[in-house]
Design an enzyme around this catalytic site. Structure first.
Site, PDB file in Angstrom:
ATOM      1  N   TYR A 163      37.243  48.129  25.859  1.00 29.67           N
ATOM      2  CA  TYR A 163      36.771  47.909  27.235  1.00 29.67           C
ATOM      3  C   TYR A 163      35.358  48.483  27.405  1.00 29.67           C
ATOM      4  O   TYR A 163      34.464  47.827  27.942  1.00 29.67           O
ATOM      5  CB  TYR A 163      37.743  48.568  28.225  1.00 29.67           C
ATOM      6  CG  TYR A 163      37.381  48.368  29.680  1.00 29.67           C
ATOM      7  CD1 TYR A 163      37.710  47.194  30.352  1.00 29.67           C
ATOM      8  CD2 TYR A 163      36.709  49.364  30.390  1.00 29.67           C
ATOM      9  CE1 TYR A 163      37.375  47.015  31.691  1.00 29.67           C
ATOM     10  CE2 TYR A 163      36.368  49.192  31.726  1.00 29.67           C
ATOM     11  CZ  TYR A 163      36.712  48.015  32.373  1.00 29.67           C
ATOM     12  OH  TYR A 163      36.371  47.846  33.696  1.00 29.67           O
ATOM     13  N   LYS A 169      31.718  46.450  28.162  1.00 31.76           N
ATOM     14  CA  LYS A 169      30.885  46.790  29.326  1.00 31.76           C
ATOM     15  C   LYS A 169      29.494  47.217  28.872  1.00 31.76           C
ATOM     16  O   LYS A 169      28.492  46.910  29.518  1.00 31.76           O
ATOM     17  CB  LYS A 169      31.546  47.899  30.161  1.00 31.76           C
ATOM     18  CG  LYS A 169      32.793  47.446  30.921  1.00 31.76           C
ATOM     19  CD  LYS A 169      32.473  46.356  31.945  1.00 31.76           C
ATOM     20  CE  LYS A 169      33.651  46.013  32.833  1.00 31.76           C
ATOM     21  NZ  LYS A 169      33.383  44.867  33.726  1.00 31.76           N
TER      22      LYS A 169
HETATM   23  N1  NAD Z   1      38.783  49.268  39.140  1.00 30.02           N
HETATM   24  C1  NAD Z   1      38.033  50.031  38.364  1.00 30.02           C
HETATM   25  O1  NAD Z   1      38.307  51.222  38.173  1.00 30.02           O
HETATM   26  C2  NAD Z   1      36.799  49.473  37.725  1.00 30.02           C
HETATM   27  C3  NAD Z   1      35.853  50.366  37.216  1.00 30.02           C
HETATM   28  C4  NAD Z   1      34.699  49.862  36.615  1.00 30.02           C
HETATM   29  C5  NAD Z   1      34.522  48.497  36.528  1.00 30.02           C
HETATM   30  N2  NAD Z   1      35.464  47.631  37.028  1.00 30.02           N
HETATM   31  C6  NAD Z   1      35.217  46.213  36.881  1.00 30.02           C
HETATM   32  O2  NAD Z   1      35.195  45.641  38.165  1.00 30.02           O
HETATM   33  C7  NAD Z   1      35.543  44.259  38.068  1.00 30.02           C
HETATM   34  C8  NAD Z   1      36.596  43.955  39.113  1.00 30.02           C
HETATM   35  O3  NAD Z   1      37.759  44.723  38.817  1.00 30.02           O
HETATM   36  P1  NAD Z   1      38.811  45.161  39.933  1.00 30.02           P
HETATM   37  O4  NAD Z   1      39.100  46.593  39.697  1.00 30.02           O
HETATM   38  O5  NAD Z   1      38.368  44.708  41.269  1.00 30.02           O
HETATM   39  O6  NAD Z   1      40.095  44.363  39.421  1.00 30.02           O
HETATM   40  P2  NAD Z   1      41.118  43.392  40.172  1.00 30.02           P
HETATM   41  O7  NAD Z   1      42.185  43.144  39.162  1.00 30.02           O
HETATM   42  O8  NAD Z   1      41.482  43.933  41.487  1.00 30.02           O
HETATM   43  O9  NAD Z   1      40.261  42.059  40.383  1.00 30.02           O
HETATM   44  C9  NAD Z   1      39.826  41.281  39.298  1.00 30.02           C
HETATM   45  C10 NAD Z   1      39.840  39.834  39.716  1.00 30.02           C
HETATM   46  O10 NAD Z   1      39.355  39.054  38.612  1.00 30.02           O
HETATM   47  C11 NAD Z   1      40.144  37.904  38.503  1.00 30.02           C
HETATM   48  N3  NAD Z   1      40.127  37.384  37.144  1.00 30.02           N
HETATM   49  C12 NAD Z   1      40.659  37.946  36.024  1.00 30.02           C
HETATM   50  N4  NAD Z   1      40.473  37.139  34.980  1.00 30.02           N
HETATM   51  C13 NAD Z   1      39.815  36.047  35.436  1.00 30.02           C
HETATM   52  C14 NAD Z   1      39.363  34.859  34.823  1.00 30.02           C
HETATM   53  N5  NAD Z   1      39.571  34.607  33.510  1.00 30.02           N
HETATM   54  N6  NAD Z   1      38.716  33.953  35.582  1.00 30.02           N
HETATM   55  C15 NAD Z   1      38.518  34.180  36.913  1.00 30.02           C
HETATM   56  N7  NAD Z   1      38.949  35.268  37.544  1.00 30.02           N
HETATM   57  C16 NAD Z   1      39.586  36.195  36.816  1.00 30.02           C
HETATM   58  C17 NAD Z   1      41.552  38.350  38.907  1.00 30.02           C
HETATM   59  O11 NAD Z   1      42.359  37.228  39.290  1.00 30.02           O
HETATM   60  C18 NAD Z   1      41.245  39.298  40.055  1.00 30.02           C
HETATM   61  O12 NAD Z   1      41.230  38.626  41.295  1.00 30.02           O
HETATM   62  C19 NAD Z   1      36.002  44.054  36.619  1.00 30.02           C
HETATM   63  O13 NAD Z   1      34.941  43.495  35.876  1.00 30.02           O
HETATM   64  C20 NAD Z   1      36.288  45.449  36.140  1.00 30.02           C
HETATM   65  O14 NAD Z   1      36.129  45.555  34.735  1.00 30.02           O
HETATM   66  C21 NAD Z   1      36.597  48.105  37.627  1.00 30.02           C
END
Ligand code: NAD
Length: 255
Positions: free
Chosen positions: A153, A157
């Site tokens: 992961y 990133k």
């Molecule tokens: N939550 C955290 O702690 C965190 C920290 C750093 C970065 N991020 C990044 O933030 C972004 C959003 O994550 P989140 O925490 O809101 O997660 P989340 O699971 O709440 O939302 C992610 C969304 O992406 C959609 N998705 C997944 N695969 C997909 C695909 N192949 N095509 C289209 N849509 C797709 C899902 O349906 C979901 O609605 C991600 O890139 C994640 O890596 C999250």
């Protein structure tokens, strides 16, 4: 003039918060997510967002979704690439399919969507061209300070952070700014899914914030809103941590 944005991953978590933030500010928003099962281009009720089903891991699905956006919006002022998945596991043990999946969705998918948006930004009317187009990636603190159990992961990133810088340099002459936010652990369904499994999860957050709380989706959405708005027109190629200071200093263990 109303501004138009595409937000991927808009069905949940950070993407949903970004879509809300931009809608509240008067933007038109096309939300792309594979979780949307509505007919392409349908208005998602009271939210005002155009919900478009799209799997960012599939080029054909991106082509179809962007054609729908082009038909409805004509041009796009900003894209926020927030679609993502999480897979944990040690680099010696994790499934190859998990490794491939997070690169396919989080890195390759974000890159494909960002570059698909470029022609829609170049098409912007002359009246608003003084305001640069915006591409915002959602990176991670894991791409700056990786942790055990999250090697793949963190690696994808980190790759996304490199893409941010190079795209910023390549697209600057076309009047497009490219930046990324790097959140620490944020309270979203993605994290809930790996921490609620009967308490036996091996997931560990990206450190404790000195602010004494976990990040909320709106903490990240506010910074992305800044990166899409008028106050950031000289910011490009930047990776902005939104982590409540979790990596600002090493906190030695007590006792
Ligand atoms: N939550 C955290 O702690 C965190 C920290 C750093 C970065 N991020 C990044 O933030 C972004 C959003 O994550 P989140 O925490 O809101 O997660 P989340 O699971 O709440 O939302 C992610 C969304 O992406 C959609 N998705 C997944 N695969 C997909 C695909 N192949 N095509 C289209 N849509 C797709 C899902 O349906 C979901 O609605 C991600 O890139 C994640 O890596 C999250």
């Amino acid at each position: 003039m109303t501004r138009n944005a595409i937000v991927t991953g808009a069905a949940s978590g950070i993407g949903a918060a970004v879509a809300r933030r931009l809608l509240d500010d008067g933007w038109r928003v096309a939300g792309l997510d594979r979780a949307f099962r509505s007919e392409a281009g349908q208005d998602a009720g009271s939210s005002g967002m155009q919900s478009i089903e799209c799997d960012v891991a599939e080029e054909a699905s991106i082509d179809t979704a962007f054609a729908t956006v082009a038909k409805q919006f004509g041009h796009v002022d900003a894209i926020v690439c927030a679609a993502g998945v999480l897979a944990t596991g040690s680099l010696t043990d994790m499934a190859v399919s998990d490794f491939d999946r997070i690169f396919a969705v989080n890195t390759r998918g974000a890159w494909l969507c960002a570059r698909a948006a470029v022609p829609l930004m170049v098409e912007r009317p002359a009246a608003i061209k003084h305001n640069p187009g915006r591409i915002v990636f959602v990176g991670s603190i894991a791409g700056i300070r990786p942790k055990t159990g999250g090697g793949a992961y963190g690696a994808q990133k980190s790759a996304l952070h490199v893409i941010t810088g190079v795209m910023a340099a390549e697209l600057g002459p076309q009047g497009i700014l490219v930046n990324a936010v790097a959140p620490g652990t944020v309270d979203t369904p993605m994290i809930a899914a790996v921490t609620s499994s009967l308490g036996d999860s091996s997931y560990r957050p990206s450190g404790n914030s000195p602010l004494g709380r976990i990040g909320q989706p709106k903490d990240v959405a506010n910074v992305i809103h800044f990166l899409c708005g008028d106050a950031s027109t000289y910011v490009t190629g930047s990776i902005i941590p939104v982590d409540g200071g979790t990596r600002a200093a090493f906190v030695p263990p007590t006792g």
